[in-house]
Design an enzyme around this catalytic site. Structure first.
Site, PDB file in Angstrom:
ATOM      1  N   LYS A  48      -2.640   0.139  16.403  1.00  0.00           N
ATOM      2  CA  LYS A  48      -4.039   0.194  15.933  1.00  0.00           C
ATOM      3  C   LYS A  48      -4.447  -1.150  15.348  1.00  0.00           C
ATOM      4  O   LYS A  48      -3.606  -1.959  14.955  1.00  0.00           O
ATOM      5  CB  LYS A  48      -4.226   1.285  14.878  1.00  0.00           C
ATOM      6  CG  LYS A  48      -3.391   1.129  13.575  1.00  0.00           C
ATOM      7  CD  LYS A  48      -3.959   0.192  12.528  1.00  0.00           C
ATOM      8  CE  LYS A  48      -3.022   0.000  11.351  1.00  0.00           C
ATOM      9  NZ  LYS A  48      -3.290  -1.185  10.542  1.00  0.00           N
TER      10      LYS A  48
ATOM     11  N   ASP B 231      -0.651   5.729   7.682  1.00  0.00           N
ATOM     12  CA  ASP B 231      -1.182   5.407   9.016  1.00  0.00           C
ATOM     13  C   ASP B 231      -0.701   6.394  10.086  1.00  0.00           C
ATOM     14  O   ASP B 231      -1.171   6.333  11.229  1.00  0.00           O
ATOM     15  CB  ASP B 231      -0.752   3.999   9.453  1.00  0.00           C
ATOM     16  CG  ASP B 231      -1.490   2.897   8.699  1.00  0.00           C
ATOM     17  OD1 ASP B 231      -2.516   3.192   8.044  1.00  0.00           O
ATOM     18  OD2 ASP B 231      -1.036   1.736   8.762  1.00  0.00           O
TER      19      ASP B 231
HETATM   20  P1  ATP Z   1       1.247  -1.128   8.921  1.00  0.00           P
HETATM   21  O1  ATP Z   1       0.207  -1.748   9.776  1.00  0.00           O
HETATM   22  O2  ATP Z   1       1.269   0.380   8.979  1.00  0.00           O
HETATM   23  O3  ATP Z   1       1.299  -1.658   7.546  1.00  0.00           O
HETATM   24  P2  ATP Z   1       3.133  -2.788  10.255  1.00  0.00           P
HETATM   25  O4  ATP Z   1       2.675  -2.675  11.664  1.00  0.00           O
HETATM   26  O5  ATP Z   1       2.723  -3.997   9.483  1.00  0.00           O
HETATM   27  O6  ATP Z   1       2.677  -1.483   9.511  1.00  0.00           O
HETATM   28  P3  ATP Z   1       5.728  -1.877  11.042  1.00  0.00           P
HETATM   29  O7  ATP Z   1       6.054  -2.585  12.315  1.00  0.00           O
HETATM   30  O8  ATP Z   1       5.282  -0.477  11.150  1.00  0.00           O
HETATM   31  O9  ATP Z   1       4.681  -2.733  10.208  1.00  0.00           O
HETATM   32  O10 ATP Z   1       7.034  -1.932  10.111  1.00  0.00           O
HETATM   33  C1  ATP Z   1       7.092  -2.510   8.838  1.00  0.00           C
HETATM   34  C2  ATP Z   1       8.563  -2.474   8.372  1.00  0.00           C
HETATM   35  O11 ATP Z   1       9.037  -1.129   8.396  1.00  0.00           O
HETATM   36  C3  ATP Z   1       9.499  -3.251   9.291  1.00  0.00           C
HETATM   37  O12 ATP Z   1       9.658  -4.564   8.846  1.00  0.00           O
HETATM   38  C4  ATP Z   1      10.777  -2.447   9.261  1.00  0.00           C
HETATM   39  O13 ATP Z   1      11.667  -2.943   8.284  1.00  0.00           O
HETATM   40  C5  ATP Z   1      10.389  -1.046   8.841  1.00  0.00           C
HETATM   41  N1  ATP Z   1      10.420  -0.014   9.918  1.00  0.00           N
HETATM   42  C6  ATP Z   1      10.720   1.269   9.745  1.00  0.00           C
HETATM   43  N2  ATP Z   1      10.620   1.964  10.896  1.00  0.00           N
HETATM   44  C7  ATP Z   1      10.247   1.104  11.835  1.00  0.00           C
HETATM   45  C8  ATP Z   1       9.965   1.233  13.227  1.00  0.00           C
HETATM   46  N3  ATP Z   1      10.095   2.396  13.863  1.00  0.00           N
HETATM   47  N4  ATP Z   1       9.561   0.142  13.881  1.00  0.00           N
HETATM   48  C9  ATP Z   1       9.421  -1.035  13.222  1.00  0.00           C
HETATM   49  N5  ATP Z   1       9.703  -1.223  11.919  1.00  0.00           N
HETATM   50  C10 ATP Z   1      10.095  -0.164  11.222  1.00  0.00           C
END
Ligand code: ATP
Length: 314
Positions: free
Chosen positions: A21, A148
């Site tokens: 998203k 989210d």
């Molecule tokens: P958001 O936009 O919801 O804040 P994001 O996209 O910035 O999230 P994610 O890729 O969802 O960040 O992951 C953030 C952290 O969560 C990663 O650095 C990792 O340590 C941990 N994590 C836990 N589960 C997962 C997963 N399935 N995929 C990726 N990272 C994960």
């Protein structure tokens, strides 16, 4: 409610796809007593997908492939594994699952890749275990996993309030085209919120007002990409730039290449540029690549549906 699920069939496999998203608008209020911020946000699901393949197993196990797979936790820290366990607990099933994540959404990129994995894992395990739960039950479990995750289940375009987990569908017309500049260095969401709090330590943060997004909602209803570009908004952008000043470069490159609007996605560091057309999204992507301001460049369209089964085999 405790249901008696049908035992999963051996060698049964379910594949689910869930989108990443972007936040077309992210308005952040002051922190509450627990340190959480009340939000008013407009999410759009875009065609960058995570795939989760769930297969029967006696234990809870997880493997990962795709770009940046090596930085994704495979233990209980992984949101997809937590989702599977939460569903098993809810329905009282005494079975495990092997989850394989094929990641494409940037890790720690502000595009909710982990939340997409959790939503996909819920849908996949629900089908694998034939739990008989309704969509509302899955949304309830999703909200407990992370703010989210409900949006990753529902997809399309929606207004999020509360911590972002209370969703109202938004009317949109047509398709919008995006180019993304991805940074492998990632940004920690809690760190960005801390930087936001420091920037606003003078107490100048008001409760977020959805009325401020009226022009954005009108642009979505009209399918007017130019007006949408002008209405993109992110209260966390300054905090993300404070932590990662290099983000000013992809923002400037997109503007120079004629983006209708450009914004840091969520807590960053992915930069999302709105294009005039699918063709123009490729032009913006080429500008990101040529100027060397991104580790990876993606194009996508939105809105798209939330987590969906793509195949199931016995
Ligand atoms: P958001 O936009 O919801 O804040 P994001 O996209 O910035 O999230 P994610 O890729 O969802 O960040 O992951 C953030 C952290 O969560 C990663 O650095 C990792 O340590 C941990 N994590 C836990 N589960 C997962 C997963 N399935 N995929 C990726 N990272 C994960």
């Amino acid at each position: 409610m405790t249901l008696t699920p049908v035992a999963p069939l051996p060698d049964h496999e379910v594949r689910v796809r869930a989108p990443g998203k972007i936040n077309l608008s992210l308005r952040v209020g002051p922190p509450d007593a627990d340190g959480y911020h009340v939000l008013s946000t407009v999410f759009q699901a875009v065609s960058v997908y995570e795939e989760v393949i769930a297969s029967s197993s006696e234990r809870f196990e997880l493997t990962v492939s795709g770009p940046q797979a090596e930085v994704v936790p495979t233990d209980e820290g992984n949101l997809a594994l937590r989702a599977a366990r939460a569903l098993a607990d809810r329905v009282g099933i005494d079975a495990g699952v092997h989850l394989h994540l094929v990641k494409d959404v940037p890790v720690a990129g502000g595009m909710a890749g982990g939340s997409a994995d959790a939503a996909a894992a819920l849908v996949a395990c629900d089908a694998l275990w034939r739990t008989g739960l309704g969509r509302e039950d899955l949304v309830e479990i999703a909200a407990e996993l992370g703010s989210d995750v409900p949006f990753s289940l529902t997809g399309h375009t929606a207004v999020g309030s509360g911590r972002g987990h209370l969703l109202t569908p938004a009317l949109t017309r047509g398709e919008f085209h995006w180019a993304f500049a991805v940074q492998h260095r990632g940004l920690s969401t809690p760190a960005v919120y801390r930087a936001f709090d420091e920037l606003h330590s003078g107490g100048d943060v008001a409760e977020p007002d959805p009325e401020d997004d009226v022009p954005l909602m009108q642009a979505l209803r009209a399918g007017d990409a130019r007006a949408l570009g002008a209405a993109l908004h992110n209260d966390l952008q300054m905090a993300a730039l404070e932590l990662d000043p290099g983000l000013a470069e992809p923002l400037a490159v997109a503007e120079d290449a004629g983006a209708l609007g450009v914004v840091v996605s969520g807590s960053g560091p992915t930069v999302a540029a709105l294009a005039r057309s699918r063709q123009h999204a490729l032009v913006l992507a080429a500008a990101f690549t040529a100027s060397g301001v991104a580790d990876r460049v993606l194009t996508a369209a939105g809105p798209v549906a939330g987590a969906r089964v793509v195949s199931a085999s016995d």
